[in-house]
Motif scaffolding. Sequence first.
Motif, PDB file in Angstrom:
ATOM      1  N   LYS A  57      15.987  58.368-101.204  1.00  0.00           N
ATOM      2  CA  LYS A  57      15.578  57.024-100.563  1.00  0.00           C
ATOM      3  C   LYS A  57      15.994  57.822 -99.115  1.00  0.00           C
ATOM      4  N   GLY A  58      15.048  57.118 -98.575  1.00  0.00           N
ATOM      5  CA  GLY A  58      15.933  57.675 -96.609  1.00  0.00           C
ATOM      6  C   GLY A  58      14.650  58.696 -96.337  1.00  0.00           C
ATOM      7  N   ASN A  59      13.748  59.845 -97.358  1.00  0.00           N
ATOM      8  CA  ASN A  59      13.041  60.694 -97.548  1.00  0.00           C
ATOM      9  C   ASN A  59      11.829  60.211 -97.788  1.00  0.00           C
ATOM     10  N   ARG A  60      11.682  59.174 -98.464  1.00  0.00           N
ATOM     11  CA  ARG A  60      10.193  59.556 -98.811  1.00  0.00           C
ATOM     12  C   ARG A  60       9.325  58.206 -97.684  1.00  0.00           C
ATOM     13  N   ALA A  61       7.876  58.459 -98.388  1.00  0.00           N
ATOM     14  CA  ALA A  61       7.104  58.257 -97.918  1.00  0.00           C
ATOM     15  C   ALA A  61       5.932  57.480 -97.863  1.00  0.00           C
ATOM     16  N   ASP A  62       5.051  56.569 -97.038  1.00  0.00           N
ATOM     17  CA  ASP A  62       4.692  55.297 -97.375  1.00  0.00           C
ATOM     18  C   ASP A  62       3.690  55.602 -98.049  1.00  0.00           C
ATOM     19  N   ALA A  63       3.851  54.865 -99.005  1.00  0.00           N
ATOM     20  CA  ALA A  63       2.291  54.672 -99.738  1.00  0.00           C
ATOM     21  C   ALA A  63       1.134  54.211 -99.095  1.00  0.00           C
ATOM     22  N   PRO A  64      -0.416  55.455 -99.328  1.00  0.00           N
ATOM     23  CA  PRO A  64      -1.735  55.020 -98.491  1.00  0.00           C
ATOM     24  C   PRO A  64      -1.643  53.515 -99.195  1.00  0.00           C
ATOM     25  N   ASP A  65      -2.978  52.913 -98.019  1.00  0.00           N
ATOM     26  CA  ASP A  65      -3.921  51.571 -97.830  1.00  0.00           C
ATOM     27  C   ASP A  65      -4.551  52.150 -99.831  1.00  0.00           C
ATOM     28  N   LEU A  66      -3.676  51.201-100.695  1.00  0.00           N
ATOM     29  CA  LEU A  66      -4.471  50.808-102.134  1.00  0.00           C
ATOM     30  C   LEU A  66      -4.979  49.259-102.106  1.00  0.00           C
ATOM     31  N   SER A  67      -5.802  49.566-101.737  1.00  0.00           N
ATOM     32  CA  SER A  67      -7.147  48.017-101.880  1.00  0.00           C
ATOM     33  C   SER A  67      -8.824  47.894-102.267  1.00  0.00           C
ATOM     34  N   GLY A  68      -9.014  47.009-102.344  1.00  0.00           N
ATOM     35  CA  GLY A  68     -10.329  46.895-102.677  1.00  0.00           C
ATOM     36  C   GLY A  68     -10.844  46.249-104.270  1.00  0.00           C
ATOM     37  N   LYS A  69     -12.304  46.159-104.955  1.00  0.00           N
ATOM     38  CA  LYS A  69     -11.916  45.206-106.210  1.00  0.00           C
ATOM     39  C   LYS A  69     -11.757  46.034-107.256  1.00  0.00           C
ATOM     40  N   THR A  70     -11.158  44.952-107.970  1.00  0.00           N
ATOM     41  CA  THR A  70     -10.544  45.864-109.396  1.00  0.00           C
ATOM     42  C   THR A  70     -11.785  45.651-110.902  1.00  0.00           C
ATOM     43  N   VAL A  71     -10.938  46.446-111.525  1.00  0.00           N
ATOM     44  CA  VAL A  71     -12.079  45.999-113.136  1.00  0.00           C
ATOM     45  C   VAL A  71     -12.636  44.790-112.874  1.00  0.00           C
ATOM     46  N   ASP A  72     -11.750  44.086-112.769  1.00  0.00           N
ATOM     47  CA  ASP A  72     -12.754  42.856-113.386  1.00  0.00           C
ATOM     48  C   ASP A  72     -13.115  41.752-112.130  1.00  0.00           C
ATOM     49  N   GLY A  73     -13.396  42.620-110.538  1.00  0.00           N
ATOM     50  CA  GLY A  73     -14.364  42.163-109.909  1.00  0.00           C
ATOM     51  C   GLY A  73     -13.348  41.201-108.945  1.00  0.00           C
ATOM     52  N   GLU A  74     -12.377  41.012-109.208  1.00  0.00           N
ATOM     53  CA  GLU A  74     -10.872  40.978-107.856  1.00  0.00           C
ATOM     54  C   GLU A  74     -10.586  41.564-106.738  1.00  0.00           C
ATOM     55  N   GLN A  75     -10.464  40.628-105.825  1.00  0.00           N
ATOM     56  CA  GLN A  75      -9.713  41.610-104.687  1.00  0.00           C
ATOM     57  C   GLN A  75      -8.429  42.028-104.911  1.00  0.00           C
ATOM     58  N   LEU A  76      -7.865  43.300-104.554  1.00  0.00           N
ATOM     59  CA  LEU A  76      -6.517  43.484-104.627  1.00  0.00           C
ATOM     60  C   LEU A  76      -6.260  44.286-103.365  1.00  0.00           C
ATOM     61  N   ASN A  77      -4.697  44.100-103.405  1.00  0.00           N
ATOM     62  CA  ASN A  77      -4.214  45.233-102.356  1.00  0.00           C
ATOM     63  C   ASN A  77      -2.499  45.109-102.433  1.00  0.00           C
ATOM     64  N   VAL A  78      -2.323  46.809-102.921  1.00  0.00           N
ATOM     65  CA  VAL A  78      -1.196  47.217-103.396  1.00  0.00           C
ATOM     66  C   VAL A  78       0.066  46.417-102.239  1.00  0.00           C
ATOM     67  N   ASP A  79      -0.168  46.384-101.257  1.00  0.00           N
ATOM     68  CA  ASP A  79       0.842  46.218-100.440  1.00  0.00           C
ATOM     69  C   ASP A  79       1.056  45.135-100.147  1.00  0.00           C
ATOM     70  N   ASP A  80       0.502  43.783-100.990  1.00  0.00           N
ATOM     71  CA  ASP A  80       1.118  42.587-101.069  1.00  0.00           C
ATOM     72  C   ASP A  80       2.271  42.451-101.994  1.00  0.00           C
ATOM     73  N   TYR A  81       2.335  43.535-102.787  1.00  0.00           N
ATOM     74  CA  TYR A  81       3.612  43.738-104.044  1.00  0.00           C
ATOM     75  C   TYR A  81       4.573  44.335-102.862  1.00  0.00           C
ATOM     76  N   LYS A  82       5.200  44.176-101.510  1.00  0.00           N
ATOM     77  CA  LYS A  82       5.805  44.782-101.371  1.00  0.00           C
ATOM     78  C   LYS A  82       6.985  44.290-101.670  1.00  0.00           C
ATOM     79  N   GLY A  83       7.901  44.487-102.220  1.00  0.00           N
ATOM     80  CA  GLY A  83       9.733  43.545-102.449  1.00  0.00           C
ATOM     81  C   GLY A  83       9.550  43.979-103.989  1.00  0.00           C
ATOM     82  N   LYS A  84       8.495  44.187-104.134  1.00  0.00           N
ATOM     83  CA  LYS A  84       8.700  44.653-105.759  1.00  0.00           C
ATOM     84  C   LYS A  84       9.038  46.331-106.074  1.00  0.00           C
TER      85      LYS A  84
END
Length: 216
Positions: free
Chosen positions: A70-97
């Motif tokens: 911790k303290g040396n970690r890189a930011d995760a990139p933008d991981l967003s788009g349509k899911t296999v089920d056709g829904e919109q998803l943005n991994v950034d929305d899960y910050k805090g988890k």
Amino acid sequence: MSAASRAPQRSNRAPQSSHRATRVRRRATLAAGAVAAALLVSACGSGGTSGGGGDTGYVAGADGIATVEKGNRADAPDLSGKTVDGEQLNVDDYKGKVVVVNVWGSWCPPCRAEAKNFEAVHQDLKDEGVQFVGINTRDATVGPARAFEEEQGVTYPSLFDPTGKLMLRFEKGTLNPQAVPSTLVFDRDGKIAARSLQALSEEKLRKMIDPVLAEK
């Protein structure tokens, strides 16, 4: 001799140069197919360890799990788009988890071997602040991916990434997915804390997640 017999006979054979060009194209196509197959086999395998050192900032354990303090970690990139089920998803929305990202394909035997392990751990930890997300890659259409999820009982969402463009968003020198399957754990701040490049048992998957989940 009749006029018909004296007339030059028209050959049905293609010019020799045309045959040579066809053979060259055929060999090139076969070679390209062989290369693609080799890449596919090398990518979809048991994986292995990846050493740290230099300015990478991560350390690889003998178990094939690479981690960053911790303290040396890189930011995760933008991981967003349509899911296999056709829904919109943005991994950034899960910050805090704590986020577990698994790169998989329906065509990949090691992915099939680990899928039920991921679902079991997902069910066990989903109420403890852990979110699982898949990245389905190299499936040309969503049909095989959906069939895979149904067969394996996978209930968490997966981004549909047929060309692998999401994998390319990870910076070189960071814990990035380099094979299929690959698994990454993001901490609560959206930074990359751990990575594995092999199919995981429940035990190894929990070993990746638990230290990050225990962080304050």
